[in-house]
Design a protein around this motif. Structure first.
Motif, PDB file in Angstrom:
ATOM      1  N   GLU A 116      -9.945  10.318  -2.928  1.00 27.49           N
ATOM      2  CA  GLU A 116     -10.041   9.569  -4.190  1.00 27.49           C
ATOM      3  C   GLU A 116      -9.274   8.247  -4.091  1.00 27.49           C
ATOM      4  OE1 GLU A 116     -11.189   9.589  -8.446  1.00 27.49           O
ATOM      5  OE2 GLU A 116     -11.872  10.553  -6.606  1.00 27.49           O
ATOM      6  N   ILE A 117      -8.093   8.292  -3.498  1.00 28.83           N
ATOM      7  CA  ILE A 117      -7.274   7.087  -3.332  1.00 28.83           C
ATOM      8  C   ILE A 117      -7.994   6.077  -2.451  1.00 28.83           C
ATOM      9  CG2 ILE A 117      -5.136   6.191  -2.311  1.00 28.83           C
ATOM     10  CD1 ILE A 117      -3.906   8.996  -3.068  1.00 28.83           C
ATOM     11  N   GLN A 118      -8.521   6.535  -1.334  1.00 28.46           N
ATOM     12  CA  GLN A 118      -9.179   5.640  -0.392  1.00 28.46           C
ATOM     13  C   GLN A 118     -10.486   5.090  -0.952  1.00 28.46           C
ATOM     14  OE1 GLN A 118      -9.456   8.002   3.169  1.00 28.46           O
ATOM     15  NE2 GLN A 118      -7.276   7.832   3.618  1.00 28.46           N
TER      16      GLN A 118
ATOM     17  N   ILE B 206       2.510  10.787  -1.142  1.00 25.88           N
ATOM     18  CA  ILE B 206       1.873  11.641  -2.130  1.00 25.88           C
ATOM     19  C   ILE B 206       2.977  12.390  -2.862  1.00 25.88           C
ATOM     20  CG2 ILE B 206       0.374  13.652  -2.480  1.00 25.88           C
ATOM     21  CD1 ILE B 206      -1.146  11.154  -1.639  1.00 25.88           C
TER      22      ILE B 206
ATOM     23  N   TYR C  90       0.480  10.191   5.547  1.00 30.99           N
ATOM     24  CA  TYR C  90       1.212   9.995   4.295  1.00 30.99           C
ATOM     25  C   TYR C  90       2.534  10.766   4.336  1.00 30.99           C
ATOM     26  CZ  TYR C  90      -2.825   7.865   1.957  1.00 30.99           C
ATOM     27  OH  TYR C  90      -3.844   7.024   1.598  1.00 30.99           O
TER      28      TYR C  90
ATOM     29  N   ARG D   3       0.842  -1.187   0.000  1.00 32.59           N
ATOM     30  CA  ARG D   3       0.000   0.000   0.000  1.00 32.59           C
ATOM     31  C   ARG D   3       0.881   1.242   0.000  1.00 32.59           C
ATOM     32  NH1 ARG D   3      -5.235  -1.250   3.792  1.00 32.59           N
ATOM     33  NH2 ARG D   3      -5.851  -3.152   2.727  1.00 32.59           N
TER      34      ARG D   3
ATOM     35  N   HIS E 123     -11.084   4.480  -4.058  1.00 30.96           N
ATOM     36  CA  HIS E 123     -10.694   3.474  -5.050  1.00 30.96           C
ATOM     37  C   HIS E 123     -10.311   2.162  -4.367  1.00 30.96           C
ATOM     38  CE1 HIS E 123      -8.871   1.700  -8.606  1.00 30.96           C
ATOM     39  NE2 HIS E 123      -7.747   1.535  -7.937  1.00 30.96           N
ATOM     40  N   ARG E 124      -9.584   2.259  -3.254  1.00 37.32           N
ATOM     41  CA  ARG E 124      -9.147   1.049  -2.552  1.00 37.32           C
ATOM     42  C   ARG E 124     -10.332   0.281  -1.981  1.00 37.32           C
ATOM     43  NH1 ARG E 124      -4.105   3.568   0.880  1.00 37.32           N
ATOM     44  NH2 ARG E 124      -2.570   3.563  -0.786  1.00 37.32           N
TER      45      ARG E 124
ATOM     46  N   ALA F 184       1.051   7.042  -3.948  1.00 35.45           N
ATOM     47  CA  ALA F 184      -0.361   6.667  -4.116  1.00 35.45           C
ATOM     48  C   ALA F 184      -1.066   7.590  -5.094  1.00 35.45           C
ATOM     49  CB  ALA F 184      -1.064   6.702  -2.765  1.00 35.45           C
ATOM     50  N   GLY F 185      -0.556   8.818  -5.255  1.00 34.49           N
ATOM     51  CA  GLY F 185      -1.174   9.774  -6.153  1.00 34.49           C
ATOM     52  C   GLY F 185      -0.328  11.025  -6.274  1.00 34.49           C
TER      53      GLY F 185
ATOM     54  N   LYS G 236      -3.489   8.049 -10.049  1.00 33.53           N
ATOM     55  CA  LYS G 236      -4.396   8.940  -9.338  1.00 33.53           C
ATOM     56  C   LYS G 236      -3.745  10.327  -9.208  1.00 33.53           C
ATOM     57  CE  LYS G 236      -7.735   6.083  -8.435  1.00 33.53           C
ATOM     58  NZ  LYS G 236      -9.100   6.321  -8.950  1.00 33.53           N
TER      59      LYS G 236
END
Length: 345
Positions: free
Chosen positions: A310-312, A62, A90, A58, A314-315, A118-119, A142
């Motif tokens: 948005e990342i969370q 960022i 993060y 994971r 998607h997960r 992650a993005g 992302k």
């Protein structure tokens, strides 16, 4: 002593496995429990084990991607991103680049793979370049975009937009209300949409008041002090000099003030000057600059929060009903570099 996950669990009144699920954004924990856990995390200033998160595959970072010569802007954006990253556990990876490079897309894709981010947080002009946006979408990266406009241009990513047009219109109207009719405009780089939006706002105010848009008073250039100096000298050599100058950012405006002094022109008695952004340049000059306050740190925090959501989302394989865009309107800050046109009380 440094707080542990068990300390968080004890304070929140839950098991440490529940704390782990919340921190790792797993969908199996109810909203009420999540809020209790995050409150305990905040109270204890608990820092999740990011290396362990990496081992579970994971990404915990960022990326901040930028191509901007304005150091004050970059620092403010960096601080905002970092603040939100710390709140949500993060790390921040900073990647300056050349947006005009032929290999920019490959460079960003390689950076994502190498750093396991992650993005990405994209700032102008990268965020406003369609080819870069399309390529990142195609590679399923992302990202969130910070850009100039009055709304998100599409649904390709979360967006934070700044209404430069309206702010520029209000700045120009303020100068017109002071009696100025010949107002110079010093733009920034064409690649930055903000320069075009501010120019259109300036023109709109002139036309609304029945004033002529004078091409000789509009000079394109760069968002830099040196560019401000050079173009101001050019404007002030005109037979009919402007009585006010609207500079597209505070760095240009500081250059305008410097050039005026070199030429023996009093500010604001003989020349009013307005900048944009409310950077340290606007407060470190004398006289201090009238400007438009753009809260870059808050803008960056908001953008990062949208990206992490948005990342969370998607997960967790769910459609997020949370906000995917946010807008800001820079506001006029009146200081000492402006006054009524000479001869008007």
């Amino acid at each position: 002593m440094k707080a542990t996950i068990k300390d968080v669990a004890k304070l929140a009144g839950v098991s440490f496995k529940t704390v782990s699920r919340v921190i790792n954004n797993e969908p199996s924990v109810g909203q009420a429990l999540q809020e209790k856990v995050w409150e305990a995390v905040k109270t204890l200033n608990y820092q999740p084990n990011l290396s362990a998160r990496h081992l579970r595959g994971r990404p915990s970072s960022i990326g901040f991607i930028y191509d901007n010569p304005n150091s004050h802007y970059v620092i403010d954006i960096q601080h905002g991103i970092l603040e939100e990253c710390r709140r949500q556990g993060y790390e921040l990876v900073i990647h300056p680049c050349d947006s005009k490079s032929d290999g920019i897309v490959e460079e960003l894709a390689a950076m994502v793979r190498r750093s396991q981010v992650a993005g990405l947080v994209l700032t102008p002009p990268l965020s406003e370049t369609p080819s870069i946006v399309a390529a990142l979408v195609e590679q399923k990266v992302k990202f969130v975009r910070i850009l100039s406009g009055t709304a998100a241009p599409d649904a390709l990513s979360p967006c934070v937009y700044i209404d430069d047009h309206r702010a520029a219109l209000e700045i120009t109207q303020y100068l017109i209300d002071l009696g100025h009719q010949h107002i110079g405009f010093l733009g920034g780089e064409e690649a930055h949409r903000s320069s075009g939006e501010r120019l259109e706002g300036y023109k709109a105010a002139l036309l609304h008041n029945g004033l002529e848009v004078e091409p000789r008073l509009i000079l394109e250039g760069e968002y830099s002090f040196e560019s401000g100096v050079q173009r101001t000298k050019q404007l002030l050599r005109e037979t009919q000099q402007p009585t006010a100058i609207f500079a597209c950012n505070d760095e240009i405006a500081a250059g305008t003030l410097f050039a005026a002094r070199l030429m023996g022109i009093k500010v604001p008695q003989e020349l009013s000057i307005v900048g944009f952004e409310d950077s340290p340049f606007s407060r470190q000059t004398w006289p201090k600059l009238t400007t438009a306050m753009q809260p870059n740190t808050t803008i960056a925090e908001t953008a990062t929060a949208l990206l992490i959501d948005e990342i969370q989302s998607h997960r967790q394989h769910r459609d997020s009903d949370k906000q995917r865009e946010s807008g800001f309107h820079p506001t006029l800050v009146i200081r000492d570099s402006t006054c009524p046109v000479s001869g008007r009380s």
